[in-house]
Design a protein around this motif. Sequence first.
Motif, mmCIF file in Angstrom:
data_model
loop_
_atom_site.group_PDB
_atom_site.id
_atom_site.type_symbol
_atom_site.label_atom_id
_atom_site.label_comp_id
_atom_site.label_asym_id
_atom_site.label_seq_id
_atom_site.Cartn_x
_atom_site.Cartn_y
_atom_site.Cartn_z
ATOM 1 N N GLY A 1 -43.529 34.078 2.123
ATOM 2 C CA GLY A 1 -42.576 33.043 1.731
ATOM 3 C C GLY A 1 -43.181 32.027 0.787
ATOM 4 N N SER A 2 -44.447 31.672 1.036
ATOM 5 C CA SER A 2 -45.082 30.680 0.166
ATOM 6 C C SER A 2 -45.321 31.241 -1.228
ATOM 7 C CB SER A 2 -46.390 30.184 0.778
ATOM 8 O OG SER A 2 -47.302 31.249 0.934
ATOM 9 N N ASN A 3 -45.658 32.531 -1.319
ATOM 10 C CA ASN A 3 -45.825 33.155 -2.632
ATOM 11 C C ASN A 3 -44.504 33.203 -3.387
ATOM 12 O OD1 ASN A 3 -48.542 33.567 -2.246
ATOM 13 N ND2 ASN A 3 -48.303 35.681 -1.580
ATOM 14 N N ALA A 4 -43.447 33.537 -2.684
ATOM 15 C CA ALA A 4 -42.125 33.578 -3.317
ATOM 16 C C ALA A 4 -41.709 32.181 -3.768
ATOM 17 C CB ALA A 4 -41.095 34.158 -2.349
ATOM 18 N N PHE A 5 -42.001 31.184 -2.933
ATOM 19 C CA PHE A 5 -41.666 29.808 -3.283
ATOM 20 C C PHE A 5 -42.429 29.373 -4.535
ATOM 21 C CE2 PHE A 5 -42.383 25.203 -2.884
ATOM 22 C CZ PHE A 5 -41.072 24.778 -2.928
ATOM 23 N N LEU A 6 -43.734 29.668 -4.567
ATOM 24 C CA LEU A 6 -44.552 29.302 -5.719
ATOM 25 C C LEU A 6 -44.063 30.016 -6.977
ATOM 26 C CD1 LEU A 6 -46.991 27.793 -6.847
ATOM 27 C CD2 LEU A 6 -48.402 29.754 -6.187
ATOM 28 N N LEU A 7 -43.763 31.294 -6.864
ATOM 29 C CA LEU A 7 -43.262 32.046 -8.008
ATOM 30 C C LEU A 7 -41.923 31.489 -8.486
ATOM 31 C CD1 LEU A 7 -43.720 34.377 -9.945
ATOM 32 C CD2 LEU A 7 -42.671 35.888 -8.282
ATOM 33 N N SER A 8 -41.065 31.095 -7.554
ATOM 34 C CA SER A 8 -39.773 30.498 -7.913
ATOM 35 C C SER A 8 -39.971 29.191 -8.676
ATOM 36 C CB SER A 8 -38.939 30.217 -6.661
ATOM 37 O OG SER A 8 -38.619 31.394 -6.007
ATOM 38 N N ILE A 9 -40.896 28.367 -8.194
ATOM 39 C CA ILE A 9 -41.171 27.088 -8.863
ATOM 40 C C ILE A 9 -41.692 27.337 -10.275
ATOM 41 C CG2 ILE A 9 -42.666 25.045 -8.813
ATOM 42 C CD1 ILE A 9 -40.389 24.965 -6.778
ATOM 43 N N ILE A 10 -42.628 28.261 -10.416
ATOM 44 C CA ILE A 10 -43.178 28.570 -11.747
ATOM 45 C C ILE A 10 -42.083 29.087 -12.670
ATOM 46 C CG2 ILE A 10 -44.734 30.129 -12.989
ATOM 47 C CD1 ILE A 10 -46.628 29.898 -10.544
ATOM 48 N N TYR A 11 -41.253 29.989 -12.167
ATOM 49 C CA TYR A 11 -40.180 30.563 -12.983
ATOM 50 C C TYR A 11 -39.189 29.480 -13.415
ATOM 51 C CZ TYR A 11 -36.860 34.123 -14.543
ATOM 52 O OH TYR A 11 -36.034 34.899 -15.296
ATOM 53 N N LEU A 12 -38.812 28.627 -12.471
ATOM 54 C CA LEU A 12 -37.841 27.584 -12.794
ATOM 55 C C LEU A 12 -38.428 26.530 -13.734
ATOM 56 C CD1 LEU A 12 -36.017 27.155 -9.389
ATOM 57 C CD2 LEU A 12 -35.187 28.291 -11.446
ATOM 58 N N LEU A 13 -39.679 26.157 -13.555
ATOM 59 C CA LEU A 13 -40.315 25.201 -14.476
ATOM 60 C C LEU A 13 -40.440 25.796 -15.877
ATOM 61 C CD1 LEU A 13 -43.079 23.569 -12.258
ATOM 62 C CD2 LEU A 13 -40.938 22.544 -13.059
ATOM 63 N N ILE B 1 -36.105 36.610 -6.388
ATOM 64 C CA ILE B 1 -37.539 36.495 -6.123
ATOM 65 C C ILE B 1 -37.810 36.580 -4.621
ATOM 66 C CG2 ILE B 1 -39.490 34.883 -6.173
ATOM 67 C CD1 ILE B 1 -38.473 34.013 -8.969
ATOM 68 N N PHE B 2 -37.029 35.878 -3.812
ATOM 69 C CA PHE B 2 -37.243 35.923 -2.369
ATOM 70 C C PHE B 2 -36.907 37.298 -1.799
ATOM 71 C CE2 PHE B 2 -37.860 31.432 -2.584
ATOM 72 C CZ PHE B 2 -38.643 31.143 -1.481
#
Length: 113
Positions: A2-14, A81-82
């Motif tokens: 979950g933390s990897n998906a969250f980090l990837l989501s943040i990077i993608y959205l930024l 992503i999730f």
Amino acid sequence: MGSNAFLLSIIYLLTGIGVELARRFYPTRLVQQLSLSLDSLPARALELVGALEPLRSAYLDGRISDAQVRLVFGVTTIAVIFLLAFVVGLLVGGLRSYVERRALRKTRQRGPG
């Protein structure tokens, strides 16, 4: 997982926010291509579930704004992503479990010692 998906989501959205700002203030061909590339993931996911055409029609009819389309694309991207992280986690967990069981069986077959 979950933390990897969250980090990837943040990077993608930024990255998406950065590209969108660049598209609005410095609309070069490269920035336009980056924007289209980032939009392809959520667009394909929405198309797969049959939601892209109604979204496109609503946008072209003026029923939803550009910001609302971006919001839908952002939420879709996070969901994809999730979902991918969950599927990969299940596959890796299943493979790990299989390898551990196989190793345990080999240990038992050899016996003590």
